[in-house]
Write a protein that holds these residues in place. Structure first.
Motif, PDB file in Angstrom:
ATOM      1  N   SER A  93      -2.537  11.229  -4.930  1.00 10.66           N
ATOM      2  CA  SER A  93      -1.925   9.951  -4.375  1.00 10.66           C
ATOM      3  C   SER A  93      -0.774   9.679  -4.747  1.00 10.66           C
ATOM      4  O   SER A  93      -0.315  10.269  -5.850  1.00 10.66           O
ATOM      5  CB  SER A  93      -2.804   8.586  -4.625  1.00 10.66           C
ATOM      6  N   ALA A  94       0.005   8.732  -4.393  1.00 11.93           N
ATOM      7  CA  ALA A  94       1.402   8.277  -4.953  1.00 11.93           C
ATOM      8  C   ALA A  94       1.035   7.488  -6.195  1.00 11.93           C
ATOM      9  O   ALA A  94       1.722   7.694  -7.160  1.00 11.93           O
ATOM     10  CB  ALA A  94       1.951   7.447  -3.560  1.00 11.93           C
ATOM     11  N   THR A  95       0.133   6.757  -6.240  1.00 14.36           N
ATOM     12  CA  THR A  95      -0.413   6.151  -7.587  1.00 14.36           C
ATOM     13  C   THR A  95      -0.585   7.197  -8.606  1.00 14.36           C
ATOM     14  O   THR A  95       0.139   6.808  -9.629  1.00 14.36           O
ATOM     15  CB  THR A  95      -1.653   5.438  -7.328  1.00 14.36           C
TER      16      THR A  95
ATOM     17  N   SER B 180       7.234  -4.736  -3.436  1.00 11.19           N
ATOM     18  CA  SER B 180       6.597  -3.597  -3.273  1.00 11.19           C
ATOM     19  C   SER B 180       5.129  -3.844  -3.345  1.00 11.19           C
ATOM     20  O   SER B 180       4.514  -4.655  -3.623  1.00 11.19           O
ATOM     21  CB  SER B 180       6.993  -2.593  -4.450  1.00 11.19           C
ATOM     22  N   PHE B 181       4.330  -2.348  -3.102  1.00 12.96           N
ATOM     23  CA  PHE B 181       2.974  -2.290  -3.254  1.00 12.96           C
ATOM     24  C   PHE B 181       2.719  -2.398  -4.794  1.00 12.96           C
ATOM     25  O   PHE B 181       3.455  -1.986  -5.571  1.00 12.96           O
ATOM     26  CB  PHE B 181       2.310  -1.138  -2.757  1.00 12.96           C
TER      27      PHE B 181
ATOM     28  N   SER C  18       4.339   9.446  -1.019  1.00 13.17           N
ATOM     29  CA  SER C  18       2.892   8.998  -0.580  1.00 13.17           C
ATOM     30  C   SER C  18       2.683   9.753   0.676  1.00 13.17           C
ATOM     31  O   SER C  18       3.370   9.654   1.664  1.00 13.17           O
ATOM     32  CB  SER C  18       2.624   7.597  -0.349  1.00 13.17           C
TER      33      SER C  18
ATOM     34  N   ALA D 110       1.153  -0.641  -6.702  1.00 16.78           N
ATOM     35  CA  ALA D 110       1.073   0.552  -7.480  1.00 16.78           C
ATOM     36  C   ALA D 110       2.469   0.951  -8.180  1.00 16.78           C
ATOM     37  O   ALA D 110       2.635   1.602  -9.231  1.00 16.78           O
ATOM     38  CB  ALA D 110       0.892   1.884  -6.569  1.00 16.78           C
ATOM     39  N   SER D 111       3.609   0.336  -7.675  1.00 12.63           N
ATOM     40  CA  SER D 111       4.851   0.296  -8.269  1.00 12.63           C
ATOM     41  C   SER D 111       4.878   0.110  -9.589  1.00 12.63           C
ATOM     42  O   SER D 111       5.701   0.246 -10.574  1.00 12.63           O
ATOM     43  CB  SER D 111       6.023  -0.328  -7.486  1.00 12.63           C
TER      44      SER D 111
ATOM     45  N   ASP E 264      10.377   5.210  -6.280  1.00 14.19           N
ATOM     46  CA  ASP E 264       9.169   5.144  -5.361  1.00 14.19           C
ATOM     47  C   ASP E 264       9.710   5.213  -3.948  1.00 14.19           C
ATOM     48  O   ASP E 264      10.036   4.390  -3.341  1.00 14.19           O
ATOM     49  CB  ASP E 264       8.733   3.905  -5.845  1.00 14.19           C
TER      50      ASP E 264
ATOM     51  N   TYR F  84       5.827  -7.366   1.409  1.00 19.42           N
ATOM     52  CA  TYR F  84       4.677  -7.647   0.604  1.00 19.42           C
ATOM     53  C   TYR F  84       4.591  -8.850  -0.138  1.00 19.42           C
ATOM     54  O   TYR F  84       5.442  -9.449  -0.268  1.00 19.42           O
ATOM     55  CB  TYR F  84       4.624  -6.613  -0.529  1.00 19.42           C
TER      56      TYR F  84
ATOM     57  N   SER G  43       7.564   6.225  -1.645  1.00 15.01           N
ATOM     58  CA  SER G  43       6.569   6.188  -0.813  1.00 15.01           C
ATOM     59  C   SER G  43       6.797   5.983   0.746  1.00 15.01           C
ATOM     60  O   SER G  43       6.008   6.270   1.627  1.00 15.01           O
ATOM     61  CB  SER G  43       5.469   5.247  -1.438  1.00 15.01           C
ATOM     62  N   HIS G  44       7.934   5.236   1.030  1.00 12.07           N
ATOM     63  CA  HIS G  44       8.296   4.837   2.358  1.00 12.07           C
ATOM     64  C   HIS G  44       9.254   5.770   2.913  1.00 12.07           C
ATOM     65  O   HIS G  44       9.687   5.808   4.091  1.00 12.07           O
ATOM     66  CB  HIS G  44       8.872   3.509   2.455  1.00 12.07           C
TER      67      HIS G  44
ATOM     68  N   LYS H  44       1.809   6.040   5.992  1.00 12.88           N
ATOM     69  CA  LYS H  44       3.032   6.474   5.732  1.00 12.88           C
ATOM     70  C   LYS H  44       3.841   7.445   6.978  1.00 12.88           C
ATOM     71  O   LYS H  44       3.022   7.601   7.929  1.00 12.88           O
ATOM     72  CB  LYS H  44       3.271   7.112   4.109  1.00 12.88           C
TER      73      LYS H  44
ATOM     74  N   GLY I 210      -2.816  11.161  -0.509  1.00 12.27           N
ATOM     75  CA  GLY I 210      -2.088  12.273  -1.158  1.00 12.27           C
ATOM     76  C   GLY I 210      -0.589  11.745  -1.780  1.00 12.27           C
ATOM     77  O   GLY I 210      -0.336  10.724  -1.197  1.00 12.27           O
TER      78      GLY I 210
HETATM   79  C1  LIG Z   1       1.776   3.259  -0.305  1.00 11.83           C
HETATM   80  C2  LIG Z   1       2.262   2.989  -1.545  1.00 11.83           C
HETATM   81  C3  LIG Z   1       2.284   3.443  -2.730  1.00 11.83           C
HETATM   82  C4  LIG Z   1       0.997   3.988  -3.239  1.00 11.83           C
HETATM   83  O1  LIG Z   1       0.577   5.329  -2.251  1.00 11.83           O
HETATM   84  P1  LIG Z   1      -0.875   5.831  -2.343  1.00 11.83           P
HETATM   85  O2  LIG Z   1      -0.378   7.320  -1.808  1.00 11.83           O
HETATM   86  O3  LIG Z   1      -1.740   4.916  -1.393  1.00 11.83           O
HETATM   87  O4  LIG Z   1      -1.186   5.857  -3.813  1.00 11.83           O
HETATM   88  C5  LIG Z   1       3.164   3.289  -3.801  1.00 11.83           C
HETATM   89  N1  LIG Z   1       4.300   2.642  -3.740  1.00 11.83           N
HETATM   90  C6  LIG Z   1       4.749   1.918  -2.257  1.00 11.83           C
HETATM   91  C7  LIG Z   1       5.903   1.240  -2.148  1.00 11.83           C
HETATM   92  C8  LIG Z   1       3.743   2.198  -1.409  1.00 11.83           C
HETATM   93  O5  LIG Z   1       3.982   1.641   0.041  1.00 11.83           O
END
Ligand SMILES: *Cc1c(COP(=O)(O)O)cnc(C)c1O
Length: 387
Positions: free
Chosen positions: A53-55, A79-80, A183, A82-83, A157, A328, A159-160, A188, A195
């Motif tokens: 995952s991106a996390t 942001s999500f 991500s 996880a950032s 980050d 968000y 992810s997007h 995405k 992943g």
């Molecule tokens: C989706 C997302 C993540 C986490 O991605 P995962 O692959 O679901 O762990 C982290 N940061 C941002 C900005 C995201 O949009």
């Protein structure tokens, strides 16, 4: 139901996954190596570490940059979660920098002010995590200049933002950063089910992340402490994790990556459709500076609250089977972060963004007539008929 995002899976994707299921290897193996190579070639990164995952990738990136107890990490509140969580996993403090009202990305001006204050107080961040919101790259040149002056590292980050381009540099090339994270969650740009990946030009950072991806275990004889053991021997030399991605997922990723240019062209086409359909309405959209290509992971509209009630717009869309979303909720508003003493009043731009923003459906496969319908429902939701 029309959701705000949806994956695109075709027969080639399915065939690639089935092929792995018929092969001897399911978990991290040859397909992961091929996936990593393909991503690296696509975006110009020397080293790619694919994970589950991106996390996990953000967590590994922080560890590779030695983020630990007592350190500070800064990111964007829009942001999500996880950032921000990646810093806390490492025992570090997280802090937020307000956003720019036009790009919805981290504000360079707010960052400069905050860095000056932190310098005086001796609380400068070790790492900054800029988020390329909705696929729009942050002002990376400005960020990397500040990183040199104030001596912090940068984890993008992204992810997007796989497929986005910043002045001829593909996001992922790490020209302005130490590590970039992608991500592959189904909403995405491309997906592996679940992943992510961490990309870098620095082989030492890549090696650290590879080691920690799989328990901190090495099979490299050259670095063993005990060199006289048998051929079965491996050594755990750090506390790592099981962040591995499977060959099943990587095979899907390889096929998806072949379609990424097509996906991004279509996302951009749909975004300009929206811009045209929404022009003249009292709404604001993300400003894309020239020289920059956005992957358009999300399409966000900010409503003039004198003309629209956002909740009514959301509900009217839902009544028409259209699921919008808010990207968000500012991270500092989450109860987990609230207890860490953040004040909404410190983030004026993030707060007004949060009151006004709504994400409209955007994904390859969305039709022009569905877009027309969405904008009609929005128009019908206006408080006054005079828009
Ligand atoms: C989706 C997302 C993540 C986490 O991605 P995962 O692959 O679901 O762990 C982290 N940061 C941002 C900005 C995201 O949009």
């Amino acid at each position: 139901m029309l959701n705000y995002g949806r994956q695109t899976i075709d027969e080639l994707d399915i065939k690639a996954v089935v092929n792995v299921l018929n092969s001897p290897n399911l978990t991290q193996g040859p397909a992961v190596l091929n996936f990593e190579r393909a991503i690296g070639e696509k975006v110009g990164a020397a080293h790619v570490v694919a994970v589950n995952s991106a996390t996990s990738a953000l967590h590994l990136a922080c560890l590779a940059l030695d983020v630990q107890n007592g350190d500070s990490v800064w990111t964007s509140p829009i942001s999500f979660v996880a950032s921000a969580n990646c810093a806390i996993y490492c025992g570090a403090n997280i802090d937020f920098v307000d956003i720019d009202p036009k790009t919805f990305n981290i504000s360079i001006q707010a960052l400069k002010v905050k860095l000056e204050v932190a310098k005086r107080k001796n609380t400068l961040p070790k790492v900054l995590i800029p988020v390329h919101f909705a696929g729009l790259p942050c002002d990376l040149e400005a960020l990397s200049e500040l990183a040199k002056i104030y001596k912090f590292k940068i984890i993008e980050d992204a992810s997007h933002a796989i497929g986005s381009i910043y002045f001829n540099s593909p996001i992922g090339s790490c020209k302005y950063s130490d590590i970039t994270v992608f991500s592959f969650h189904p909403v995405k740009i491309i997906t592996t089910g679940e992943g992510g990946a961490a990309l870098t030009q620095d082989i030492n950072l890549a090696n650290k992340m590879r080691l920690l991806r799989s328990h901190g275990i090495t099979r490299d004889h050259d670095i063993f402490s005990n060199k006289e053991e048998g051929p079965w021997y491996y050594e755990q030399i750090a506390l790592g994790f099981n962040f591995r991605i499977t060959d099943i997922q990587a095979a899907l990723g390889i096929e998806q990556l072949k379609k990424i240019d097509e996906f991004i062209e279509e996302r951009n086409r749909l975004a300009s459709n929206y811009k045209q359909l929404l022009s003249g309405l009292p709404v604001k959209m993300q400003m894309i500076p020239s020289g920059i290509k956005s992957s358009y992971h999300l399409f966000v509209v900010r409503f003039d609250l004198n003309k629209f009630n956002r909740l009514s717009v959301y509900q009217n869309l839902l009544a028409n089977n259209i699921v919008s979303n808010v990207h968000y909720i500012p991270i500092y508003r989450q109860p987990f972060f609230k207890t860490r003493g953040f004040l909404s009043s410190s983030y004026i731009e993030s707060e007004s963004y949060y009151q006004e923003a709504l994400t409209l459906p955007l994904f390859p496969g969305l039709t022009d007539s569905e877009q027309i319908k969405i904008v009609e429902v929005i128009k019908d939701s206006a408080i006054t008929s005079s828009i």
